[in-house]
Design a protein around this motif. Structure first.
Motif, PDB file in Angstrom:
ATOM      1  N   ARG A  39     -40.650 -60.415  41.476  1.00  0.00           N
ATOM      2  CA  ARG A  39     -40.101 -59.008  41.355  1.00  0.00           C
ATOM      3  C   ARG A  39     -38.780 -58.864  41.368  1.00  0.00           C
ATOM      4  O   ARG A  39     -38.059 -57.978  40.362  1.00  0.00           O
ATOM      5  CB  ARG A  39     -40.695 -58.224  42.790  1.00  0.00           C
ATOM      6  N   ALA A  40     -37.947 -59.714  41.919  1.00  0.00           N
ATOM      7  CA  ALA A  40     -36.722 -59.566  41.891  1.00  0.00           C
ATOM      8  C   ALA A  40     -35.837 -59.991  40.787  1.00  0.00           C
ATOM      9  O   ALA A  40     -34.939 -59.533  40.098  1.00  0.00           O
ATOM     10  CB  ALA A  40     -35.939 -60.527  43.135  1.00  0.00           C
ATOM     11  N   ILE A  41     -36.693 -60.956  39.841  1.00  0.00           N
ATOM     12  CA  ILE A  41     -36.157 -61.336  38.982  1.00  0.00           C
ATOM     13  C   ILE A  41     -36.262 -60.687  37.404  1.00  0.00           C
ATOM     14  O   ILE A  41     -35.962 -60.872  36.289  1.00  0.00           O
ATOM     15  CB  ILE A  41     -36.344 -62.875  38.697  1.00  0.00           C
ATOM     16  N   VAL A  42     -37.528 -59.918  37.657  1.00  0.00           N
ATOM     17  CA  VAL A  42     -38.149 -59.152  36.393  1.00  0.00           C
ATOM     18  C   VAL A  42     -36.880 -58.372  35.668  1.00  0.00           C
ATOM     19  O   VAL A  42     -36.897 -58.559  34.324  1.00  0.00           O
ATOM     20  CB  VAL A  42     -39.029 -58.200  36.807  1.00  0.00           C
ATOM     21  N   PRO A  43     -35.743 -57.762  36.099  1.00  0.00           N
ATOM     22  CA  PRO A  43     -34.814 -56.977  35.489  1.00  0.00           C
ATOM     23  C   PRO A  43     -34.043 -58.109  34.745  1.00  0.00           C
ATOM     24  O   PRO A  43     -33.625 -57.881  33.592  1.00  0.00           O
ATOM     25  CB  PRO A  43     -33.995 -56.330  36.492  1.00  0.00           C
ATOM     26  N   ALA A  44     -33.665 -59.340  35.445  1.00  0.00           N
ATOM     27  CA  ALA A  44     -32.864 -60.207  34.641  1.00  0.00           C
ATOM     28  C   ALA A  44     -33.454 -60.640  33.476  1.00  0.00           C
ATOM     29  O   ALA A  44     -32.991 -60.765  32.237  1.00  0.00           O
ATOM     30  CB  ALA A  44     -32.729 -61.359  35.463  1.00  0.00           C
ATOM     31  N   ALA A  45     -34.953 -61.037  33.466  1.00  0.00           N
ATOM     32  CA  ALA A  45     -35.762 -61.586  32.322  1.00  0.00           C
ATOM     33  C   ALA A  45     -35.832 -60.260  31.282  1.00  0.00           C
ATOM     34  O   ALA A  45     -35.772 -60.741  30.094  1.00  0.00           O
ATOM     35  CB  ALA A  45     -37.185 -62.014  32.648  1.00  0.00           C
ATOM     36  N   ALA A  46     -36.038 -59.179  31.729  1.00  0.00           N
ATOM     37  CA  ALA A  46     -36.172 -58.102  30.734  1.00  0.00           C
ATOM     38  C   ALA A  46     -34.681 -57.888  29.884  1.00  0.00           C
ATOM     39  O   ALA A  46     -34.696 -57.505  28.574  1.00  0.00           O
ATOM     40  CB  ALA A  46     -36.598 -56.745  31.492  1.00  0.00           C
ATOM     41  N   SER A  47     -33.968 -58.258  30.418  1.00  0.00           N
ATOM     42  CA  SER A  47     -32.547 -58.052  29.731  1.00  0.00           C
ATOM     43  C   SER A  47     -32.221 -59.177  28.718  1.00  0.00           C
ATOM     44  O   SER A  47     -31.236 -58.899  27.686  1.00  0.00           O
ATOM     45  CB  SER A  47     -31.209 -58.275  30.869  1.00  0.00           C
ATOM     46  N   THR A  48     -33.203 -59.879  28.491  1.00  0.00           N
ATOM     47  CA  THR A  48     -33.129 -61.074  27.411  1.00  0.00           C
ATOM     48  C   THR A  48     -34.008 -60.802  26.427  1.00  0.00           C
ATOM     49  O   THR A  48     -34.062 -61.702  25.493  1.00  0.00           O
ATOM     50  CB  THR A  48     -33.279 -62.490  28.057  1.00  0.00           C
ATOM     51  N   ARG A  49     -34.675 -59.587  26.359  1.00  0.00           N
ATOM     52  CA  ARG A  49     -35.543 -59.428  25.316  1.00  0.00           C
ATOM     53  C   ARG A  49     -35.011 -59.355  23.733  1.00  0.00           C
ATOM     54  O   ARG A  49     -33.694 -59.283  23.657  1.00  0.00           O
ATOM     55  CB  ARG A  49     -36.159 -57.944  25.216  1.00  0.00           C
ATOM     56  N   ARG A  50     -35.595 -60.040  22.781  1.00  0.00           N
ATOM     57  CA  ARG A  50     -35.047 -60.030  21.558  1.00  0.00           C
ATOM     58  C   ARG A  50     -36.204 -59.929  20.477  1.00  0.00           C
ATOM     59  O   ARG A  50     -37.542 -60.089  21.083  1.00  0.00           O
ATOM     60  CB  ARG A  50     -34.463 -61.499  21.346  1.00  0.00           C
ATOM     61  N   PRO A  51     -36.003 -59.617  19.098  1.00  0.00           N
ATOM     62  CA  PRO A  51     -37.146 -59.596  18.375  1.00  0.00           C
ATOM     63  C   PRO A  51     -38.101 -60.934  18.275  1.00  0.00           C
ATOM     64  O   PRO A  51     -37.733 -62.034  18.427  1.00  0.00           O
ATOM     65  CB  PRO A  51     -36.388 -59.517  17.073  1.00  0.00           C
ATOM     66  N   GLY A  52     -39.600 -60.501  18.326  1.00  0.00           N
ATOM     67  CA  GLY A  52     -40.604 -61.663  18.481  1.00  0.00           C
ATOM     68  C   GLY A  52     -40.825 -61.853  19.905  1.00  0.00           C
ATOM     69  O   GLY A  52     -41.823 -62.772  20.134  1.00  0.00           O
ATOM     70  N   ALA A  53     -40.052 -61.327  20.912  1.00  0.00           N
ATOM     71  CA  ALA A  53     -40.667 -61.903  22.386  1.00  0.00           C
ATOM     72  C   ALA A  53     -40.661 -60.506  23.318  1.00  0.00           C
ATOM     73  O   ALA A  53     -39.976 -59.685  22.993  1.00  0.00           O
ATOM     74  CB  ALA A  53     -39.471 -62.583  23.053  1.00  0.00           C
ATOM     75  N   ASP A  54     -41.526 -60.608  24.195  1.00  0.00           N
ATOM     76  CA  ASP A  54     -41.672 -59.644  25.176  1.00  0.00           C
ATOM     77  C   ASP A  54     -41.329 -60.326  26.487  1.00  0.00           C
ATOM     78  O   ASP A  54     -42.052 -61.389  26.826  1.00  0.00           O
ATOM     79  CB  ASP A  54     -42.830 -59.006  25.331  1.00  0.00           C
ATOM     80  N   ALA A  55     -40.443 -59.821  27.413  1.00  0.00           N
ATOM     81  CA  ALA A  55     -39.934 -60.681  28.517  1.00  0.00           C
ATOM     82  C   ALA A  55     -40.749 -60.325  29.740  1.00  0.00           C
ATOM     83  O   ALA A  55     -40.222 -60.713  30.861  1.00  0.00           O
ATOM     84  CB  ALA A  55     -38.497 -60.150  28.901  1.00  0.00           C
ATOM     85  N   ALA A  56     -41.943 -59.803  29.617  1.00  0.00           N
ATOM     86  CA  ALA A  56     -42.690 -59.357  30.908  1.00  0.00           C
ATOM     87  C   ALA A  56     -43.116 -60.838  31.477  1.00  0.00           C
ATOM     88  O   ALA A  56     -43.471 -61.876  30.711  1.00  0.00           O
ATOM     89  CB  ALA A  56     -43.923 -58.836  30.581  1.00  0.00           C
ATOM     90  N   LEU A  57     -42.756 -61.048  33.100  1.00  0.00           N
ATOM     91  CA  LEU A  57     -43.460 -62.015  33.692  1.00  0.00           C
ATOM     92  C   LEU A  57     -44.851 -61.813  34.458  1.00  0.00           C
ATOM     93  O   LEU A  57     -44.841 -60.741  34.431  1.00  0.00           O
ATOM     94  CB  LEU A  57     -42.220 -62.355  34.546  1.00  0.00           C
ATOM     95  N   GLY A  58     -45.310 -63.196  34.643  1.00  0.00           N
ATOM     96  CA  GLY A  58     -46.341 -63.022  35.484  1.00  0.00           C
ATOM     97  C   GLY A  58     -47.732 -63.379  34.894  1.00  0.00           C
ATOM     98  O   GLY A  58     -48.721 -63.662  35.708  1.00  0.00           O
TER      99      GLY A  58
END
Length: 360
Positions: A27-46
């Motif tokens: 839960r704590a790192i979801v915002p960090a991962a989401a900030s790396t989104r780029r075309p072709g990828a969805d940064a959702a975790l879990g």
């Protein structure tokens, strides 16, 4: 003891694994991962796996390129100094710099974080550093694994591994096959020691009475720990821009093995490299390490990057323009040598100069 308490079963948490802590970290790192989104990828975790759409990323006839690496014993120093975010950047850098030397654009990254006991704040800082590295490299952090393994790691120890996948159009793959005598070697400045040679660094520290929290003897006002833990420079965007400009024959990431061992990996048969050790000035940390450890020149050159984190082999007529391209991307760059026809000798890299880059 009552019957109820004596019959109570042991739990996973009793064995040292806290599932709730792992969930809290995600839960704590979801915002960090989401900030790396780029075309072709969805940064959702879990989820159990992550997807990447090459077509959405704009590729037509791509080759996939994969790399995996770690941070090594630099992690021990990070733990002793209590500085953890930078090693996340190191982890990404060690992988994506290996991809770009083949002309590949890093697309996505996954990490593996293992510890004996999960400390959420430490792990969060590490993963936030990983996300920062991904943003610098332009790749998406699409997943990872957090393993809590009591008995495998002691105290606050943890280990890291990273996995990066990139792609390059088939006709644009950079192999070094076109490198030829007369090509110029451009040295791209390192930010510091990067992530190799730290077993030797730690031996030097152990042999002296050095305080990681105290001022660095070679770089006031930073602390010794801060200076030694300077994150690895990520060369992805500058390197891709230079490749697009034309004239780049090969790229060598200077990691374990230093200049002596890594440059030959991208050279074709029939050519050797000649490097002028007086052509660049290394960060002062290297002179300090050489002096404190009494390290001979040949050992320095095959252990550390000595101030050159990547070498670009470029056509001579493009050297000036490509030097400007790297410098415009805030990467100090200087010509450090040339390729020459092989003469049958065993040495693929030969050095000239009476003073080394770390002696000045």
């Amino acid at each position: 003891m009552s019957r109820e308490s004596s019959n109570k079963g042991v739990t996973y948490k009793d064995a040292g694994v806290d599932i709730e802590a792992g969930d809290a970290l995600v839960r704590a790192i979801v915002p960090a991962a989401a900030s790396t989104r780029r075309p072709g990828a969805d940064a959702a975790l879990g989820g159990f796996g992550a997807l990447f759409d090459l077509k959405a990323a704009g590729f037509r006839d791509p080759l996939l390129v994969a790399a995996t690496d770690g941070v090594g014993t630099k992690l021990k120093l990070a733990g002793q100094a209590g500085r953890h975010a930078g090693v996340g950047i190191d982890l990404v850098a060690m992988c994506v710099n290996d991809l770009v030397v083949q002309g590949a654009e890093p697309l996505f990254f996954l990490d593996y974080y293992a510890s004996g006991r999960l400390e959420i704040d430490v792990a969060r800082r590490v993963v936030e550093g990983i996300a920062e590295g991904c943003r610098i490299a332009g790749c998406a952090l699409i997943g990872g694994e957090t393993a809590e393994m009591p008995g495998m790691y002691g105290g606050g120890d943890y280990d890291l591994a990273g996995f990066a996948v990139g792609a390059v159009e088939r006709q644009a793959l950079l192999t070094g096959a076109e490198a030829a005598a007369g090509d110029v070697l451009l040295g791209l400045a390192a930010s510091g020691v990067h992530s190799n040679g730290f077993s030797l660094v730690r031996r030097i520290l152990d042999n002296g009475s050095f305080d990681l929290a105290g001022p660095a003897p070679f770089e006031d006002p930073r602390s010794l720990g801060e200076a030694l833990l300077e994150p690895t420079r990520i060369y992805v965007r500058p390197a891709l821009a230079a490749i697009a400009e034309g004239g780049v024959r090969a790229l060598a990431h200077i990691t374990g093995g230093g200049l002596t061992e890594n440059l030959p990996r991208v050279l074709p048969d029939g050519v050797n490299a000649r490097i002028d050790l007086e052509s660049w000035r290394a960060p002062p940390v290297f002179g300090w390490l050489a002096k404190q450890g009494g390290i001979e020149t040949a050992e320095m050159l095959r252990t550390f990057n000595c101030g050159i984190g990547m070498i670009a082999v470029v056509a001579a007529e493009r050297a000036e323009a490509l030097t400007a391209c790297f410098r415009d991307a805030a990467v100090p760059t200087v010509a450090i040598g040339r390729l020459e026809a092989a003469d049958g000798g065993a040495e693929r890299v030969r050095y000239d100069g009476n003073r080394t880059a770390w002696d000045r």
